[in-house]
Design a protein around this motif. Structure first.
Motif, PDB file in Angstrom:
ATOM      1  N   LYS A 216     152.208  68.489  45.811  1.00 27.34           N
ATOM      2  CA  LYS A 216     153.619  68.672  45.455  1.00 27.34           C
ATOM      3  C   LYS A 216     153.767  69.759  44.396  1.00 27.34           C
ATOM      4  O   LYS A 216     154.678  70.601  44.463  1.00 27.34           O
ATOM      5  CB  LYS A 216     154.180  67.343  44.955  1.00 27.34           C
ATOM      6  CG  LYS A 216     155.674  67.383  44.652  1.00 27.34           C
ATOM      7  CD  LYS A 216     156.177  65.994  44.255  1.00 27.34           C
ATOM      8  CE  LYS A 216     157.682  66.023  44.005  1.00 27.34           C
ATOM      9  NZ  LYS A 216     158.195  64.669  43.625  1.00 27.34           N
ATOM     10  N   GLN A 218     151.686  72.240  43.961  1.00 26.17           N
ATOM     11  CA  GLN A 218     151.413  73.510  44.623  1.00 26.17           C
ATOM     12  C   GLN A 218     152.657  74.019  45.356  1.00 26.17           C
ATOM     13  O   GLN A 218     152.956  75.222  45.346  1.00 26.17           O
ATOM     14  CB  GLN A 218     150.251  73.360  45.619  1.00 26.17           C
ATOM     15  CG  GLN A 218     148.893  73.185  44.962  1.00 26.17           C
ATOM     16  CD  GLN A 218     147.801  72.991  45.996  1.00 26.17           C
ATOM     17  OE1 GLN A 218     147.724  71.935  46.627  1.00 26.17           O
ATOM     18  NE2 GLN A 218     146.955  73.999  46.158  1.00 26.17           N
ATOM     19  N   ALA A 219     153.396  73.093  45.998  1.00 26.18           N
ATOM     20  CA  ALA A 219     154.606  73.498  46.706  1.00 26.18           C
ATOM     21  C   ALA A 219     155.638  74.084  45.747  1.00 26.18           C
ATOM     22  O   ALA A 219     156.285  75.115  46.033  1.00 26.18           O
ATOM     23  CB  ALA A 219     155.186  72.306  47.456  1.00 26.18           C
ATOM     24  N   HIS A 220     155.812  73.471  44.590  1.00 24.26           N
ATOM     25  CA  HIS A 220     156.793  73.961  43.617  1.00 24.26           C
ATOM     26  C   HIS A 220     156.360  75.293  43.036  1.00 24.26           C
ATOM     27  O   HIS A 220     157.185  76.201  42.828  1.00 24.26           O
ATOM     28  CB  HIS A 220     156.980  72.926  42.508  1.00 24.26           C
ATOM     29  CG  HIS A 220     157.847  71.767  42.922  1.00 24.26           C
ATOM     30  ND1 HIS A 220     159.217  71.863  43.013  1.00 24.26           N
ATOM     31  CD2 HIS A 220     157.531  70.487  43.280  1.00 24.26           C
ATOM     32  CE1 HIS A 220     159.724  70.701  43.405  1.00 24.26           C
ATOM     33  NE2 HIS A 220     158.713  69.832  43.565  1.00 24.26           N
ATOM     34  N   LEU A 224     158.383  76.400  47.145  1.00 22.93           N
ATOM     35  CA  LEU A 224     158.701  75.649  48.367  1.00 22.93           C
ATOM     36  C   LEU A 224     158.923  74.167  48.059  1.00 22.93           C
ATOM     37  O   LEU A 224     158.672  73.304  48.906  1.00 22.93           O
ATOM     38  CB  LEU A 224     157.558  75.799  49.392  1.00 22.93           C
ATOM     39  CG  LEU A 224     157.307  77.228  49.891  1.00 22.93           C
ATOM     40  CD1 LEU A 224     156.040  77.265  50.740  1.00 22.93           C
ATOM     41  CD2 LEU A 224     158.506  77.716  50.700  1.00 22.93           C
ATOM     42  N   SER A 227     160.973  72.229  50.458  1.00 26.48           N
ATOM     43  CA  SER A 227     160.360  71.980  51.778  1.00 26.48           C
ATOM     44  C   SER A 227     159.301  70.888  51.720  1.00 26.48           C
ATOM     45  O   SER A 227     158.758  70.487  52.767  1.00 26.48           O
ATOM     46  CB  SER A 227     159.710  73.265  52.306  1.00 26.48           C
ATOM     47  OG  SER A 227     160.667  74.289  52.469  1.00 26.48           O
ATOM     48  N   PHE A 228     158.987  70.403  50.524  1.00 30.18           N
ATOM     49  CA  PHE A 228     157.967  69.361  50.396  1.00 30.18           C
ATOM     50  C   PHE A 228     158.572  68.003  50.757  1.00 30.18           C
ATOM     51  O   PHE A 228     159.609  67.609  50.228  1.00 30.18           O
ATOM     52  CB  PHE A 228     157.430  69.328  48.961  1.00 30.18           C
ATOM     53  CG  PHE A 228     156.389  68.258  48.745  1.00 30.18           C
ATOM     54  CD1 PHE A 228     155.059  68.506  49.027  1.00 30.18           C
ATOM     55  CD2 PHE A 228     156.765  67.010  48.264  1.00 30.18           C
ATOM     56  CE1 PHE A 228     154.105  67.521  48.828  1.00 30.18           C
ATOM     57  CE2 PHE A 228     155.814  66.019  48.062  1.00 30.18           C
ATOM     58  CZ  PHE A 228     154.481  66.275  48.343  1.00 30.18           C
ATOM     59  N   ILE A 402     154.412  70.506  53.608  1.00 32.55           N
ATOM     60  CA  ILE A 402     155.380  71.548  53.290  1.00 32.55           C
ATOM     61  C   ILE A 402     155.923  72.044  54.620  1.00 32.55           C
ATOM     62  O   ILE A 402     155.207  72.698  55.395  1.00 32.55           O
ATOM     63  CB  ILE A 402     154.722  72.698  52.504  1.00 32.55           C
ATOM     64  CG1 ILE A 402     154.103  72.176  51.205  1.00 32.55           C
ATOM     65  CG2 ILE A 402     155.733  73.796  52.206  1.00 32.55           C
ATOM     66  CD1 ILE A 402     153.285  73.214  50.456  1.00 32.55           C
ATOM     67  N   CYS A 404     157.723  74.268  56.846  1.00 36.27           N
ATOM     68  CA  CYS A 404     158.213  75.650  56.910  1.00 36.27           C
ATOM     69  C   CYS A 404     158.842  75.942  58.263  1.00 36.27           C
ATOM     70  O   CYS A 404     158.730  77.070  58.779  1.00 36.27           O
ATOM     71  CB  CYS A 404     157.062  76.622  56.638  1.00 36.27           C
ATOM     72  SG  CYS A 404     156.307  76.412  55.016  1.00 36.27           S
ATOM     73  N   TYR A 470     143.811  71.639  53.758  1.00 34.75           N
ATOM     74  CA  TYR A 470     145.072  72.060  54.351  1.00 34.75           C
ATOM     75  C   TYR A 470     144.965  71.956  55.877  1.00 34.75           C
ATOM     76  O   TYR A 470     144.071  72.552  56.494  1.00 34.75           O
ATOM     77  CB  TYR A 470     145.411  73.504  53.982  1.00 34.75           C
ATOM     78  CG  TYR A 470     145.363  73.794  52.497  1.00 34.75           C
ATOM     79  CD1 TYR A 470     146.185  73.100  51.605  1.00 34.75           C
ATOM     80  CD2 TYR A 470     144.498  74.761  51.992  1.00 34.75           C
ATOM     81  CE1 TYR A 470     146.141  73.373  50.244  1.00 34.75           C
ATOM     82  CE2 TYR A 470     144.451  75.049  50.639  1.00 34.75           C
ATOM     83  CZ  TYR A 470     145.270  74.335  49.777  1.00 34.75           C
ATOM     84  OH  TYR A 470     145.223  74.609  48.424  1.00 34.75           O
ATOM     85  N   ILE A 512     149.144  79.212  47.313  1.00 39.32           N
ATOM     86  CA  ILE A 512     149.211  77.902  46.673  1.00 39.32           C
ATOM     87  C   ILE A 512     147.855  77.484  46.115  1.00 39.32           C
ATOM     88  O   ILE A 512     147.792  76.669  45.181  1.00 39.32           O
ATOM     89  CB  ILE A 512     149.751  76.832  47.648  1.00 39.32           C
ATOM     90  CG1 ILE A 512     148.799  76.626  48.827  1.00 39.32           C
ATOM     91  CG2 ILE A 512     151.143  77.192  48.146  1.00 39.32           C
ATOM     92  CD1 ILE A 512     149.221  75.499  49.757  1.00 39.32           C
TER      93      ILE A 512
END
Length: 1186
Positions: A216, A218-220, A224, A227-228, A402, A404, A470, A512
């Motif tokens: 989470k 990493q997404a911020h 993104l 999108s999480f 995430i 996309c 990932y 990320i």
């Protein structure tokens, strides 16, 4: 030749060593596991799969495969009304939580690697390694690889459980059928899937998961955050009962989803659709690898499959890899074996002549999958799987993503999902990480890079706890293909990726990863876990652009015509990538296809009734049977209408024990071009080891009886026997031959014997059979005990066959002291008369009326006179197919039988001291009584006398007690008035055995049917007689009566001629004999003439002259060792010299001995005693009328 011999010896030594090691290992394992089970008291996993030998010939619906599509088809068709019979065929095994591999060794044992490798100078090499029935399948396809599950429940057993609908725009592609491009077309079916699979996100109340928090963050950091989203999981996060009534336990968040969750939380297809199908009556069979499908000649489809366990063989195995069985689907077939499995089946079906679209095997997609790693982040991630609940668990394999999928062009969509290293795979990653492609964070010093490089080389580095996984689904070109080469599926998915998409994905992953100062890594080869297509739906509704219709029905070619009732319901029908975890879409498509198939069949699917799995399981699975399955492959030749044909029998036998009796079920296949060009499938087979054979005394058989069907429904009955009798005694070669040779009689159900032949199994085949034995049961100890009991049965029975003289003695069941038969028989006569001789001694005369009105001219009556110690049953045995009395009464003759004073009934009752000479008075009295009963004008009777009865008759005729004019003629069986003993009996007659018997036992009576509770001296004699000398091992037996008769009279029959019933009831025929009579018989044998009680010869010219005008037939068995054929030859020569060949005839019956001349089924055959005597009677009758 020498090399082949050396190789054969090496194989045998390897086999023996392997079997020994296997037995010792299984014993150790059984003891260990039984101890652990007794300590833990764990409840055994449920079993919804049925034993494969219980599969029926035909079902309304057959489902191939048990993944999401197969599970939907099984569940919905089992709920269909009107009720349909449903069969599910799954290649893999049934595994429930607690049975999934958890260690590196167990994972490797369950891994099968197959396909074609393309590495360095190894180009296009086909490989097939590992366990074919293991849970994991790794498919090599050059630089790309596919990973799928193999078990009841399919890949749902090892997927990441993420339930995710595809973006609606994805379904608007022209690759999809127009019917599915309609907005909301699949919504109803997605909802059905959700009601069954019950996806949910990890509740907020649970302990926070580090990899979730790090991902989470990493997404911020990448901008993104919006999108999480958490991933919806088909996993239980609390203890509950699912939609099928299966109890689920709360997830331990172990991260082991990809190797199989043992905590009982996964809502897999096994725990949902298949459990539901089981509750509604579907029959599920594991270990069935479907090969191809053919159209049934009448209706429906024939599904050909191989038992996958039969492929698990040893280096010396001779088992045929072509051993196929089939099941008939009368209405529908649903293919749900996955993109690989279903496509391979249709390709094989095409090779077998099934017309299909040219698009079959094309359009494969990897769902745009990509796998990457964020190594050595500056945060603790804890993304390594664990066993059991622990602190800081990794959580589900995928806990968040995430998303996309927001671009205007859906072709550019992708999703990044956090992953986890399964505990087993983390060690593998530690070893291969130095070889992965890497992208270091920017602005790092050279020293920092060097330190990280050294850390990467270190397999024990703690950086694994700071590494993220990932998993990325996206879009690809869907240009992969599958072909068949040498009957092996070859996958080609090397160029299906979209470079632009991959570039965007890697750019974001590097971003990320570097945001947390990590090293981005990617594998140098592609691993596909979401393989789609191969039998894709047609975009234009014809076979030109796809293989199936919008409902999954298979096209017959390039047009719109379809194979009615043949549906594909798995990921193979998906025509392009989904950019989402695909099982939600596969399930919805399957729900739609099955509904359409049911409506077309006229069925309605009951979606409202609720399944109660625990109750159904308790009703049908209370007891796990203890069984011992094994394989046996035999080859040989049969003769069909005089033409030799080779036969290969591939039999799977499942043995069960009831009380102390082992019985088994046979199923499998049989190949014989002389019967059918296709393999025959064995149905309704029974296996009975070491049962008593009714065709021979002391003979055991291993009985294989089964029905074999060909694809056209023609049935053939097989009666196969391995025969064990005393003839194999003390001969390893003969015992091996008996153990490995099986006679075969084949009967067509249309009538009559169809073929006959022999099958054999060689030493590697025997070792293969033993090594395939693997018992089932509730515990390892129970399974081991079952195997040991069955093997001990073999050892015990084969030992008795090898040492027949040491077999337990068989005593009379109910010894009769008064001489009465132990059983009432209809053969006891229509009338019984007691007659008294001139010296006051009584005897018994029985009469049977004729059963036929066949013309007999003037002669109407036949009088039979048995020998000493026996009764009328030698002529009226109820244990023969046809005895002498039934034979002659059916020919129109009235029959009489005289049991004289030395016979069984009278002699046993009084133990009367008598001789053959005194018994002549009984015969005279019987003839007088016959004249009285028949009337003074009745024709003279014809007399058939055997052995001592014949000696008594000769005594009466020679001394004038019985005038020859009273008789129409005589058949003297075995002897008449010149008794010549066999060689062994001659030696016994010269020894004082009778006097010795009287001295030791203090008895004058010699009983032929001594009971088991007789005096010790008699029991001692019984055991000594085990070793009575015989010319052939086949004459050895365990009958106490037979042994005692051998001592008194010599061997009375060839055992091969007697059936088991006769040999088992000898006590009803034989009684005993007074030693005085026995001594007189011995004296006459030495002198070779009939004498009176004082030893005076009765064979004088004056006495012989009394036989003038009396037709005499001298009858002898060619193998008579009591009175050899020379006996009748000597008499014949004397009578021929005196009366000529018109009055005296002699016949020797081939292949019979002394008493089997009359009490074997050979007597009624052409050329047997009955026919010879009948011919003589008719000759005498015609002569007297002339």
């Amino acid at each position: 030749m020498a090399a082949r011999t050396i190789w054969t010896i090496a194989r045998i030594l390897l086999a023996v060593y392997t079997l020994f090691f296997k037995l010792v290992w299984n014993l150790f394992r059984a003891l260990r596991m039984s101890f652990l089970a007794s300590q833990q008291h764990n409840r055994r996993p449920p079993r919804i799969g049925k034993p494969i030998h219980t599969i029926r010939d035909s079902y309304d619906v057959v489902v191939i495969g048990s993944g999401y599509g197969g599970g939907v088809a099984a569940s919905r068709m089992a709920r269909a009304q009107p009720k349909q019979s449903v069969c599910v065929l799954e290649r893999g095994l049934e595994r429930w939580p607690g049975e999934y591999p958890s260690s590196t060794f167990s994972v490797l044992r369950n891994l099968c690697t197959m396909g074609q490798i393309d590495f360095a100078w190894f180009k296009g090499i086909a490989i097939r390694l590992g366990n074919l029935i293991g849970l994991y399948r790794w498919i090599c396809a050059g630089s790309s690889n596919a990973f799928v599950g193999n078990g009841l429940g399919g890949t749902s057993l090892i997927n990441a459980n993420v339930y995710l609908r595809p973006r609606s725009e994805t379904l608007t592609s022209l690759a999809w059928p127009a019917e599915l491009r309609q907005p909301g077309e699949l919504d109803t079916y997605f909802e059905r899937a959700e009601r069954m699979l019950e996806p949910q996100s990890d509740p907020k109340s649970r302990e926070p998961i580090r990899k979730y928090s790090v991902f989470k963050e990493q997404a911020h950091l990448a901008g993104l955050g919006d999108s999480f989203v958490p991933a919806k999981q088909t996993v239980a996060f609390e203890d509950r009962v699912n939609s099928a009534g299966v109890h689920l336990r709360a997830s331990t968040l172990s991260g082991q989803d990809s190797t199989g969750l043992n905590d009982g939380s996964k809502n897999s297809v096994l725990a949902t659709y298949l459990a539901d199908a089981y509750c509604f009556g579907a029959e599920i069979y594991c270990g069935c690898d479907v090969q191809y499908i053919k159209k049934h000649p009448a209706n429906g489809w024939l599904v050909y499959y191989r038992r996958t366990e039969s492929e698990k063989s040893w280096p010396w195995s001779r088992r045929s890899p072509r051993s196929l069985r089939w099941v008939h689907a009368k209405q529908l077939v649903f293919l749900g074996a996955g993109s690989l499995g279903s496509t391979e089946i249709i390709l094989r079906s095409k090779a077998q002549g099934l017309p299909v679209s040219t698009m079959v095997g094309k359009g494969l997609s990897g769902n745009g999958g990509f796998l990457g790693f964020g190594y050595d982040l500056n945060r603790r991630v804890d993304a390594t799987g664990q066993q059991g609940p622990k602190h800081n668990p990794p959580g589900p394999t995928i806990s968040s993503m995430i998303d996309c999928r927001t671009s205007e062009n859906y072709e550019e969509d992708f999703i990044i999902q956090d992953g986890a290293f399964p505990r087993v795979m983390s060690g593998f990653f530690r070893l291969v990480k130095p070889f992965l492609r890497r992208a270091y964070p920017p602005r790092q010093s050279t020293l920092r890079k060097l330190r990280r490089f050294v850390d990467i080389l270190n397999p024990m580095s703690s950086a694994m706890q700071r590494s993220q996984v990932y998993l990325v689904p996206s879009h690809d070109n869907a240009t992969g293909s599958m072909t068949l080469q040498n009957d092996t599926a070859v996958l080609n998915v090397s160029n299906i990726g979209r470079k632009a998409n991959l570039a965007r994905i890697k750019t974001l992953l590097i971003k990320i990863t570097h945001a947390l100062d990590g090293v981005f890594m990617e594998q140098g080869f592609k691993v596909i876990v979401h393989l789609l297509g191969g039998l894709g739906m047609a975009g234009d509704g014809s076979g030109r652009t796809g293989s199936t219709t919008h409902t999954g029905e298979l096209f017959t070619g390039a047009g719109s015509e379809t194979h009615a009732g043949l549906y594909v319901v798995d990921g193979a029908v998906v025509p392009r990538s989904l950019c989402a975890n695909p099982f939600a879409t596969i399930t919805a498509l399957a729900e739609r296809s099955v509904e359409a198939a049911a409506l077309r069949l006229g069925c309605a699917i009951d979606l409202d009734s609720r399944a109660d799995f625990e109750r159904t399981l308790g009703r049908y699975c209370d007891v796990l049977p203890t069984e011992l399955p094994f394989f046996e492959t035999m080859t040989g030749d049969i003769y069909v209408s005089g033409t030799r044909s080779q036969v290969t029998l591939n039999a799977s036998i499942v043995v069960q024990q009831s009380a102390d009796v082992f019985e088994g079920t046979i199923y499998g296949t049989l190949e014989c071009d002389g019967i059918s060009q296709e393999q025959l499938v064995i149905k309704e087979g029974s296996f009975r080891p070491f049962v008593v054979d009714s065709l021979g005394p002391d003979q055991m058989v291993m009985a294989y009886d089964f029905t074999a069907l060909d694809g056209n429904g023609n049935a053939y009955e097989f009666r196969c026997r391995k025969v064990f009798n005393p003839s194999v005694g003390v001969s390893v070669r003969k015992l091996w031959h008996a153990s490995t040779t099986m006679t075969v009689d084949i009967t067509s159900l249309k009538g009559g014997l169809y073929a006959r032949g022999e099958l054999h199994i060689d030493l590697p085949g025997v070792l293969d059979m033993v090594s395939s034995m693997s018992a089932t049961g509730r515990s390892h100890a129970e399974r081991w005990w079952m195997m040991m009991k069955f093997l001990s049965l073999f050892v015990r029975k084969l030992s008795l066959a090898f040492f027949p003289r040491l077999a337990p003695l068989r005593y009379p069941l109910e010894p009769q002291c008064n001489g009465a038969p132990s059983t009432e028989h209809r053969s006891d006569g229509d009338a019984v008369h007691t007659i008294t001789a001139s010296d006051g001694v009584t005897s018994t005369l029985r009469m049977w009326n004729r059963t036929s009105n066949a013309p007999t001219n003037s002669l109407q009556d036949i009088i039979f006179i048995p020998g000493s110690a026996v009764n009328h049953l030698i002529f009226a045995s109820p244990y023969m197919t046809e005895n002498a009395i039934s034979y002659f009464t059916s020919k129109g003759y009235r029959c009489w039988c005289l049991t004289t004073r030395f016979g069984r009934d009278e002699g046993n009752a009084t133990k009367f001291e008598c001789t053959s000479y005194s018994a002549r008075l009984d015969i005279a009295a019987a003839l007088i009584e016959h004249r009285r009963l028949a009337g003074p004008t009745a024709p003279r009777p014809y007399v058939v006398a055997h052995c001592v009865g014949s000696l008594a008759l000769a005594s009466g005729l020679l001394d004038g007690t019985i005038p020859a004019s009273w008789l129409a003629g005589v058949t003297a069986s075995a002897t008449f008035f010149t008794p010549c003993l066999g060689s062994l009996s001659t030696w016994k007659a010269r020894l004082p055995l009778i006097s010795l018997y009287r001295l030791i036992t203090g008895e004058d009576w010699y009983a032929c049917e001594s009971p088991a509770d007789a005096r010790w001296i008699q029991r001692l004699l019984d055991n000594v007689l085990r070793f009575y000398p015989h010319a052939s091992p086949r004459e050895v037996c365990s009958s106490n009566v037979c042994h005692r008769c051998n001592l008194a009279f010599g061997r009375l029959w060839n055992h091969a001629n007697l059936n088991e019933a006769t040999h088992s009831h000898l006590e009803e025929i034989f009684g005993g004999i007074h030693t005085t009579c026995l001594q007189l018989l011995a004296d006459m044998g030495r002198k070779q003439v009939v004498t009176d009680d004082r030893g005076n010869s009765l064979v004088t010219k004056k006495n012989v002259a009394r036989l003038a005008g009396l037709p005499v037939l001298l009858l002898s068995g060619s193998e008579n060792v009591v009175y050899p054929p020379v006996t009748t030859k000597k008499t014949w020569e004397m009578l021929m010299e005196r009366f000529g060949d018109e009055m005296v005839r002699r016949r020797v019956i081939e292949g019979v001995g002394h008493l089997d001349l009359w009490i074997s089924d050979k007597a009624a055959e052409k050329g047997g005693a009955f026919g010879v005597v009948l011919e003589e009677i008719r000759r005498v009758t015609e002569r007297s009328e002339q």
